[in-house]
Design a protein around this motif. Structure first.
Motif, mmCIF file in Angstrom:
data_model
loop_
_atom_site.group_PDB
_atom_site.id
_atom_site.type_symbol
_atom_site.label_atom_id
_atom_site.label_comp_id
_atom_site.label_asym_id
_atom_site.label_seq_id
_atom_site.Cartn_x
_atom_site.Cartn_y
_atom_site.Cartn_z
ATOM 1 N N ASP A 260 93.418 55.835 51.052
ATOM 2 C CA ASP A 260 91.966 55.723 50.940
ATOM 3 C C ASP A 260 91.463 54.378 51.469
ATOM 4 O O ASP A 260 90.281 54.047 51.305
ATOM 5 C CB ASP A 260 91.555 55.894 49.468
ATOM 6 C CG ASP A 260 90.061 56.034 49.259
ATOM 7 O OD1 ASP A 260 89.463 56.956 49.842
ATOM 8 O OD2 ASP A 260 89.482 55.218 48.508
ATOM 9 N N THR B 291 90.279 62.439 44.525
ATOM 10 C CA THR B 291 88.949 61.825 44.443
ATOM 11 C C THR B 291 88.594 60.952 45.633
ATOM 12 O O THR B 291 87.528 60.338 45.664
ATOM 13 C CB THR B 291 88.852 60.973 43.164
ATOM 14 O OG1 THR B 291 89.847 59.937 43.201
ATOM 15 C CG2 THR B 291 89.061 61.828 41.913
ATOM 16 N N SER B 292 89.460 60.865 46.611
ATOM 17 C CA SER B 292 89.221 60.008 47.770
ATOM 18 C C SER B 292 88.000 60.449 48.575
ATOM 19 O O SER B 292 87.723 61.646 48.714
ATOM 20 C CB SER B 292 90.444 60.026 48.688
ATOM 21 O OG SER B 292 90.178 59.363 49.908
ATOM 22 N N THR B 293 87.292 59.458 49.121
ATOM 23 C CA THR B 293 86.153 59.731 50.001
ATOM 24 C C THR B 293 86.317 59.043 51.353
ATOM 25 O O THR B 293 85.464 59.181 52.225
ATOM 26 C CB THR B 293 84.829 59.247 49.374
ATOM 27 O OG1 THR B 293 84.919 57.850 49.103
ATOM 28 C CG2 THR B 293 84.542 60.002 48.077
ATOM 29 N N LYS B 294 87.413 58.315 51.518
ATOM 30 C CA LYS B 294 87.645 57.570 52.757
ATOM 31 C C LYS B 294 88.967 57.991 53.386
ATOM 32 O O LYS B 294 89.798 58.638 52.757
ATOM 33 C CB LYS B 294 87.645 56.067 52.475
ATOM 34 C CG LYS B 294 86.308 55.535 51.983
ATOM 35 C CD LYS B 294 86.344 54.032 51.772
ATOM 36 C CE LYS B 294 87.239 53.636 50.614
ATOM 37 N NZ LYS B 294 87.206 52.178 50.359
ATOM 38 N N SER C 268 90.718 57.945 45.124
ATOM 39 C CA SER C 268 89.886 56.825 45.540
ATOM 40 C C SER C 268 90.534 55.481 45.220
ATOM 41 O O SER C 268 91.245 55.333 44.225
ATOM 42 C CB SER C 268 88.511 56.901 44.876
ATOM 43 O OG SER C 268 88.648 56.869 43.471
ATOM 44 N N ASN C 269 90.306 54.536 46.089
ATOM 45 C CA ASN C 269 90.780 53.154 46.005
ATOM 46 C C ASN C 269 92.282 53.011 46.215
ATOM 47 O O ASN C 269 92.836 51.924 46.033
ATOM 48 C CB ASN C 269 90.382 52.501 44.673
ATOM 49 C CG ASN C 269 90.267 50.988 44.795
ATOM 50 O OD1 ASN C 269 89.885 50.459 45.846
ATOM 51 N ND2 ASN C 269 90.605 50.268 43.738
#
Length: 228
Positions: free
Chosen positions: A199, A165-168, A193-194
């Motif tokens: 991430d 789910t990561s976006t970074k 994510s987070n």
């Protein structure tokens, strides 16, 4: 900027046993055949010598592909001198793949890596992050049917081979992805994510849970690649 003190503060909570340094990886001399694969697992920081938490994934793969073998990469996996530890992992993984592929040119190889070990796998395929160590020669990487990295600090957002789910991007975002991108069809780079490290987030929870969360999906990916 990410600091070594942050790495020590965060990843130190992952330690369950003091890491043990062994002599350079001893390769399996029995060549696997058919759909069976030879799995090299690069454990996460501070995990005891062996496969670490990646044994969960390798066991699923071995159950699905009879005759498969798994080994843990020998490298420090330490937090102190992280860059040196990670680079040693890259050097040792390159030697391990080269030795096995030379002895078993028709055998299939799978690479697994978690956390620091995930960065090791990515750097072995795409070129080192902390030195001028070159990427593995395609003479030997042609034997690699699949590579799965979990929560690598070198994660780069937006890649076709990303999962989770990561976006970074990670705290040690890979600067040049050209070589690694050539493995897109056989690379699964998992990050949620987070995650504090892959991430650039603020929580250790997704980092510590990523292997168990995606073990089944990762093993299925490897099995499909081995049978392709």
């Amino acid at each position: 900027m990410y600091t070594s003190s942050l790495l020590t503060l965060g990843l130190a909570t992952l330690a369950s046993a003091a890491p043990t340094w062994h002599s350079l990886f001893s390769r399996q001399t029995t060549c696997v055949s058919g759909n069976a694969v030879y799995i090299i697992s690069a454990r996460g920081s501070t995990q005891a010598a062996g496969e670490g938490s990646l044994s969960t994934v390798s066991t699923l793969i071995k159950n699905a592909l009879p005759g498969s073998v798994s080994v843990g990469l020998s490298y420090p996996a330490t937090l102190d001198n992280y860059e040196s530890s990670e680079n040693t992992g890259v050097v040792n993984l390159k030697k391990a793949v080269t030795a096995y592929a030379t002895s078993c040119p028709s055998s299939k190889i799978v690479l697994l890596g978690y956390s620091q070990g995930g960065q090791v796998v990515g750097d072995a395929l795409g070129g080192a992050s902390f030195s001028t160590e070159a990427a593995l020669s395609t003479t030997y990487t042609k034997n690699i049917v699949a590579a799965v990295t979990f929560a690598s600090p070198a994660h780069v957002a937006g890649k076709s081979y990303n999962a989770g789910t990561s976006t970074k991007s990670g705290i040690y975002k890979r600067a040049n992805t050209a070589t690694l991108d050539t493995y897109a069809s056989r690379l699964d780079d998992i990050c949620d994510s987070n995650d504090l490290f892959c991430d650039s987030g603020s929580s250790l929870t997704p980092h510590t849970q990523v292997v168990s969360k995606y073990a089944s999906a990762a093993s299925s990916y490897v099995v499909a690649r081995a049978k392709a």
